[in-house]
Design a protein around this motif. Structure first.
Motif, mmCIF file in Angstrom:
data_model
loop_
_atom_site.group_PDB
_atom_site.id
_atom_site.type_symbol
_atom_site.label_atom_id
_atom_site.label_comp_id
_atom_site.label_asym_id
_atom_site.label_seq_id
_atom_site.Cartn_x
_atom_site.Cartn_y
_atom_site.Cartn_z
ATOM 1 N N LEU A 1 0.839 -1.210 0.000
ATOM 2 C CA LEU A 1 0.000 0.000 0.000
ATOM 3 C C LEU A 1 0.868 1.251 0.000
ATOM 4 O O LEU A 1 0.546 2.237 -0.663
ATOM 5 C CB LEU A 1 -0.934 0.007 1.209
ATOM 6 C CG LEU A 1 -2.153 -0.904 1.121
ATOM 7 C CD1 LEU A 1 -2.831 -1.004 2.475
ATOM 8 C CD2 LEU A 1 -3.126 -0.404 0.064
ATOM 9 N N SER A 2 1.958 1.204 0.705
ATOM 10 C CA SER A 2 2.849 2.355 0.752
ATOM 11 C C SER A 2 3.570 2.549 -0.577
ATOM 12 O O SER A 2 3.608 3.658 -1.119
ATOM 13 C CB SER A 2 3.862 2.167 1.875
ATOM 14 O OG SER A 2 4.741 3.242 1.930
ATOM 15 N N ALA B 1 1.803 6.149 6.490
ATOM 16 C CA ALA B 1 1.449 5.292 7.633
ATOM 17 C C ALA B 1 0.095 5.684 8.227
ATOM 18 O O ALA B 1 -0.744 4.820 8.507
ATOM 19 C CB ALA B 1 2.544 5.349 8.684
ATOM 20 N N ALA B 2 -0.143 6.960 8.426
ATOM 21 C CA ALA B 2 -1.408 7.411 9.023
ATOM 22 C C ALA B 2 -2.592 7.091 8.109
ATOM 23 O O ALA B 2 -3.679 6.734 8.591
ATOM 24 C CB ALA B 2 -1.362 8.906 9.316
ATOM 25 N N GLU B 3 -2.384 7.195 6.801
ATOM 26 C CA GLU B 3 -3.455 6.878 5.851
ATOM 27 C C GLU B 3 -3.756 5.383 5.837
ATOM 28 O O GLU B 3 -4.912 4.976 5.763
ATOM 29 C CB GLU B 3 -3.066 7.363 4.454
ATOM 30 C CG GLU B 3 -2.930 8.876 4.371
ATOM 31 C CD GLU B 3 -2.227 9.343 3.112
ATOM 32 O OE1 GLU B 3 -2.510 10.481 2.694
ATOM 33 O OE2 GLU B 3 -1.405 8.598 2.550
#
Length: 67
Positions: free
Chosen positions: A36-37, A44-46
């Motif tokens: 995902l990153s 990270a927050a998303e």
């Protein structure tokens, strides 16, 4: 005020992250976080704020378009 350029990872570094993720306590979760990153550009927050409906909705939509 100009923003900072985002740091990018080389293919070797991404492979190293995926290798480490696969050998961790929660390999599927950690592999998903790395992908995902890297692929979606999420921070990270998303990623932490994602719900399963959001993740599964993306997956089912991609399966429909591949058929």
């Amino acid at each position: 005020m100009a923003g900072k350029q985002a740091k990018t990872l080389s293919a070797d570094h991404i492979d190293d992250l995926l290798f480490f993720a696969e050998r961790s306590r929660h390999p599927l979760r950690n592999r998903l976080i790395v992908l995902l990153s890297v692929r979606a550009g999420l921070r990270a927050a998303e990623i932490a704020k994602l719900s399963w409906d959001m993740v599964l909705g993306i997956c089912s939509a991609s399966y429909l378009t591949q058929a």
